[in-house]
Design a protein around this motif. Structure first.
Motif: not given
Length: 336
Positions: A101-109
């Protein structure tokens, strides 16, 4: 009637959640629930229960924090949607799950970016974590706590052959969470990723719907995946953590003193949970080996080179935006 494995784990989960209900003279003014997909015995759930007990004591019973592990309330994506809608108050999505729902939350992954935990905590307790948290607050109807809890570095397990270099993944049917960044990464590595909830993984491996899966070692052990897998390849391909989040409306309903108690209890316990995972990582490898699994090291450079060639980092930089990508590279170095 002979009890099934699923019935046993569900019963154990109910017993665990019941521990999180301390008794006080008066009924709680606020009774909030959190669901997890993690097996009951995992240290993550034990620490959530501990946080609930802290909340109960510090609030003198005004606030009750109930823990429902082992997918009792559904899988990760189900729990996230329930918390966003207000059906339950708390959820614990990873950055990858939230990225739906919010792509930027995967930046650490992103694949193969963190070399060690020193880099992880510098980033997630620093500017990168603060940036992501602000985005969650602004755009998801969720209020995340300040400290992200540790899920760990993810490893690949397989039933057919070990994975040592990037080409070993080609054509492999590999279970992943329903997380766009992970699915994208394994497609870039020419595997055949299959997104499914954690509760479905054991049976999918047992019936060979998939050849393998990827998870931190703690999840491999807690889910008894050693019963249906042979090889553990130490890819360390992704680090991810749990954002402990409250529904915005439910958070706003709490008086200021209870907000302080809840936030402090979850943030302080989260730091202890990080230590648990570090200790568990030191011991669980030997335990899994004793169950018959075979470990092997990998050549990380081959995976990173394959992702670069496939345009994986360039694609996700465009999705996250320059601000998030610049903050990521501040901690891990140049990626694209």
């Amino acid at each position: 009637m002979k009890p099934t494995r699923r019935a046993f784990t569900a019963g154990a989960a109910a017993a665990v959640s019941a521990v999180a209900l301390p008794r006080y003279a008066k009924a709680a003014e606020f009774s909030y629930k959190i669901g997890t997909s993690t097996p009951s015995a995992h240290p993550f759930n034990k620490r959530l229960i501990e946080a609930g007990e802290k909340i109960g004591r510090a609030s003198n019973g005004r606030m009750e924090f109930q823990v429902f592990p082992d997918s009792q309330l559904g899988g990760d994506n189900d729990i996230l949607q329930q918390a966003r809608s207000g059906a339950i108050e708390f959820c614990q999505p990873t950055g990858q799950i939230l990225s739906g729902i919010l792509p930027v939350t995967a930046v650490n992954a992103m694949g193969f970016i963190f070399a060690n935990y020193d880099q992880v905590w510098a980033a997630m307790d620093g500017d990168l974590g603060r940036f992501v948290r602000d985005q969650i607050i602004a755009k998801t109807n969720l209020y995340p706590m300040e400290r992200i809890w540790d899920l760990g570095f993810r490893q690949v397990t397989t039933s057919n052959h070990p994975v040592k270099v990037a080409t070993d993944l080609e054509g492999m049917k590999l279970r992943t969470p329903i997380a766009p960044s992970l699915i994208s990464m394994f497609r870039a590595l020419k595997a055949a990723p299959v997104g499914m909830q954690y509760a479905e993984v054991y049976s999918a491996l047992q019936t060979h719907i998939v050849d393998g899966q990827e998870n931190p070692l703690s999840q491999v052990e807690a889910g008894k995946l050693y019963e249906v897998q042979k090889y553990v390849s130490m890819t360390n391909h992704v680090w991810d953590g749990y954002w402990i989040c409250c529904n915005n409306k439910a958070w706003a309903a709490l008086p200021a003193d209870l907000k302080k108690i809840v936030a402090e209890s979850l943030n302080e316990t989260g730091l202890d949970q990080r230590k648990d995972v570090a200790a568990l990582n030191d011991s669980v490898k030997g335990l899994i080996e004793s169950k018959g699994m075979v470990f092997n090291d990998t050549t990380p450079d081959t995976f990173r080179a394959a992702l670069t060639k496939a345009g994986f980092y360039t694609e996700w930089k465009a999705k996250f935006g320059d601000d998030a990508w610049t903050l990521l590279e501040k901690y891990v170095g140049k990626l694209s």
